[in-house]
Motif scaffolding. Structure first.
Motif, PDB file in Angstrom:
ATOM      1  N   ASP A 149       5.391   5.034  -3.684  1.00 43.72           N
ATOM      2  CA  ASP A 149       4.356   4.218  -4.331  1.00 43.72           C
ATOM      3  C   ASP A 149       4.847   3.528  -5.596  1.00 43.72           C
ATOM      4  N   HIS A 199       8.499   1.111  -3.765  1.00 45.33           N
ATOM      5  CA  HIS A 199       8.520   0.670  -2.354  1.00 45.33           C
ATOM      6  C   HIS A 199       9.948   0.449  -1.856  1.00 45.33           C
ATOM      7  N   TRP A 202       5.688   4.158   5.632  1.00 41.54           N
ATOM      8  CA  TRP A 202       5.311   4.250   4.224  1.00 41.54           C
ATOM      9  C   TRP A 202       6.548   4.342   3.344  1.00 41.54           C
ATOM     10  N   TYR A 227       0.831  -1.201   0.000  1.00 41.55           N
ATOM     11  CA  TYR A 227       0.000   0.000   0.000  1.00 41.55           C
ATOM     12  C   TYR A 227       0.868   1.255   0.000  1.00 41.55           C
ATOM     13  N   SER A 228       0.243   2.378  -0.357  1.00 44.51           N
ATOM     14  CA  SER A 228       0.972   3.650  -0.383  1.00 44.51           C
ATOM     15  C   SER A 228       0.133   4.740   0.235  1.00 44.51           C
ATOM     16  N   GLY A 287      -2.681   3.019  -3.503  1.00 46.00           N
ATOM     17  CA  GLY A 287      -3.443   4.041  -2.795  1.00 46.00           C
ATOM     18  C   GLY A 287      -4.940   3.765  -2.830  1.00 46.00           C
ATOM     19  N   ARG A 299       5.136  14.471  -1.499  1.00 44.90           N
ATOM     20  CA  ARG A 299       4.550  13.283  -0.873  1.00 44.90           C
ATOM     21  C   ARG A 299       4.705  13.269   0.643  1.00 44.90           C
ATOM     22  N   ARG A 302      -5.595   2.410  -9.013  1.00 54.38           N
ATOM     23  CA  ARG A 302      -5.618   3.870  -9.184  1.00 54.38           C
ATOM     24  C   ARG A 302      -6.886   4.351  -9.877  1.00 54.38           C
ATOM     25  N   ALA A 330      -2.181   7.184  -6.171  1.00 54.63           N
ATOM     26  CA  ALA A 330      -0.914   6.459  -6.086  1.00 54.63           C
ATOM     27  C   ALA A 330      -1.142   4.976  -6.328  1.00 54.63           C
ATOM     28  N   ASN A 331      -0.109   4.288  -6.824  1.00 52.90           N
ATOM     29  CA  ASN A 331      -0.115   2.830  -6.783  1.00 52.90           C
ATOM     30  C   ASN A 331      -0.265   2.410  -5.326  1.00 52.90           C
ATOM     31  N   ALA A 390       0.880  10.053  -3.706  1.00 54.80           N
ATOM     32  CA  ALA A 390       1.370  10.019  -5.087  1.00 54.80           C
ATOM     33  C   ALA A 390       2.284  11.212  -5.349  1.00 54.80           C
TER      34      ALA A 390
END
Lengths: 354, 354
Positions: free
Chosen positions: A224, A227, A221, A184-185, B191, A254, B254, B188-189, A188
């Motif tokens: 995104d 990672h 975190w 997960y993020s 997200g 971000r 997304r 975001a990926n 962006a």
């Protein structure tokens, strides 16, 4: 019946709730002082703020806050010293950041004096609510949300700016273990991660719950896209100590420009601690943990101040951090809280006496 | 005084506002029907929904919706045919998507029958509010938000699920020109972009305002990493026609899994239109515009159904789309709205008669 302080109208509560509060057992942000600041944006401009009794907010079901998440907030603390003098910490930075967040969320920016004059009046009225117990403070929550109505997905035409205060104990209790996120993020590139926008927090709850279910308290975190880079820790910025060097990631669109974060950087540098503000890879943290060079990790933010991290998980592996006798975390936490609570000289000029 | 329909308690408004509504000049989502559905999550479970008069919501200033953006919503429409029969369009997909969104935002999932039985009762009570004018419909807005209190950045312990309805005209008026975004991003990926979460919309307002200031109505979002791929158009999914092929991007974490989007893909395929669901580069769209192969672009979503795009901007250059006599957009819009409004056979089984 109302009075005026510093050009701010004050309508006092008829009775105080303060006698019901157990100041020796305060949780974080769950009991609220007698008054609040309320300020409306309507007819194209911010109206004058007022101090009013803490009271419920009434909104139409079509108010845009319910549908489109148009909201920003700040976190601050007020401290009282042994002379009963009251202090804030770098409040101008909160005002400026609130307006930076507001602009990104298409919320009209607030006149800075409305914020500061209003907050001063509020703290004057609710001064008795500022705790004096060690480790406690009056948590201050300024926030703005879209109160205007309609289902069209566009900015509201009315907003509310409110400041509430909550006598609070510590944010975390016990040891904090974190999970470095691989799936997960939080934000962006070109997104809203740098803003204290409400939606940034809700988006973290589910991945954080997954981490809690695995025995961690917070998520670290990562970016995104790959990672591979460590970014921030949800409600906090993140610091890593490898050997004697303190490292934290650069701010970006971000990552939140944390006031505690930048204060820690300045204090550490003034103490001769080598500080690097640069991208941190997950790999170097894991490698350093494996070869014993990772000495400390800690989160930094207004709510938790400095929150030492006892260990982290990554790819189903757990890494414990050493238990050092003297840590940067405790040194820096003492330095910053001594400044905040008027126990030490403030060579930085951060303390703001009310 | 209350009555029970389908096990749902109904408390009727004492007077109706319907006589004040000009059904010939409806805007989008700005006037609201007499009743609403209200359903609370408390004590660890969703309580039974009720139909009650449309009324303001009262919340503590510390309610988490104001601070942490924990909210999700859906958009649906009800149509009335010439027999005064009432129809929904693929409502089960809205229920499922609401719960997908809720899960990602750490909101407790809603029992599907509470949604459907409640909505049926609400539309029964407010049936007179469903417009019959061509191009108008009753817009239905189900939403859930965090009503529980406290400043701790964690999921609320109480939520409200509400359905309001609004007799509505078209979402856009006039020609829509769009700007392909090069700086800002929507999601975001890893997200929350696939969720109908409130914060996803607020984050778009500022970049959209910048686009509006340049003479466009909407932003075409691109991926946050390279800005080379076309993703979606804010409140809509995006379709591109190059020569005779209709292209739309694949859904992902997304991109919203739009119900209108997937209905259009199915209708187009049934009509023998070549459809490609694949990543679309900005470069191929710009190249196609330059060499005359770009025939159409349109947005697709519940609110706007199909919204033809007259031109787009990219890197300070403007591209006009040709004005064709027969467009996929108008063909597909007629097909889908004929199914929605019971003017044609529904071989897909999408129409849902109340």
């Amino acid at each position: 019946m109302s009075t005026i302080i510093n050009d701010i109208e004050i309508i006092k509560a008829e009775t105080s709730k303060i006698k019901d509060i157990d100041f020796d057992n305060l949780k974080f942000g769950s009991v609220f002082s007698d008054h609040m600041l309320e300020c409306d944006f309507k007819d194209g401009k911010w109206q004058k703020p007022k101090i009013v009794p803490y009271h419920p907010i009434t909104l139409d079901p079509s108010a845009k806050i319910f549908h489109y998440g148009q909201s920003v907030f700040e976190g601050m603390k007020a401290y009282k010293d042994t002379n009963n003098d009251v202090f804030l910490f770098r409040p101008t930075d909160n005002i400026k950041r609130l307006n930076i967040s507001a602009k990104r969320m298409a919320i009209p920016e607030l006149p800075e004096n409305y914020f500061m004059d209003g907050l001063k009046a509020l703290l004057k009225v609710d001064e008795a609510w500022i705790p004096t117990n060690e480790g406690s403070s009056l948590y201050i929550r300024p926030f703005i949300f879209a109160s205007g109505n309609g289902f069209h997905a566009s900015p509201a035409n009315e907003y509310k700016f409110i400041i509430c205060t909550a006598p609070s104990g510590s944010y975390f209790s016990g040891k904090v273990k974190v999970l470095i996120e691989e799936t997960y993020s939080r934000s962006a590139n070109g997104g809203v991660g740098f803003a204290k926008a409400g939606g940034n927090y809700a988006g973290q709850f589910y991945p954080t719950q997954l981490a809690i279910d695995k025995g961690y308290q917070q998520v670290i975190w990562t970016d995104d896209n790959t990672h591979e880079y460590i970014e921030e820790a949800g409600a906090m910025n993140i610091f890593v100590r490898i050997n004697d060097t303190l490292i934290t990631g650069p701010t970006s669109d971000r990552i939140l420009d944390g006031i505690t974060r930048k204060s820690i950087i300045a204090i550490a540098e003034s103490k001769g601690i080598p500080v690097e503000v640069r991208k941190i890879t997950v790999k170097e943290v894991v490698d350093a943990a494996k070869n014993g060079e990772l000495k400390e990790m800690f989160g930094a933010g207004t709510a938790a101040v400095i929150s030492p991290i006892a260990g982290f998980g990554y790819k189903n592996e757990d890494f414990d951090l050493p238990e050092l006798k003297e840590t940067y975390a405790s040194l820096l936490k003492k330095q910053i809280t001594d400044i905040q609570t008027n126990k030490s000289e403030d060579s930085f000029g951060w303390r703001y006496k009310l």
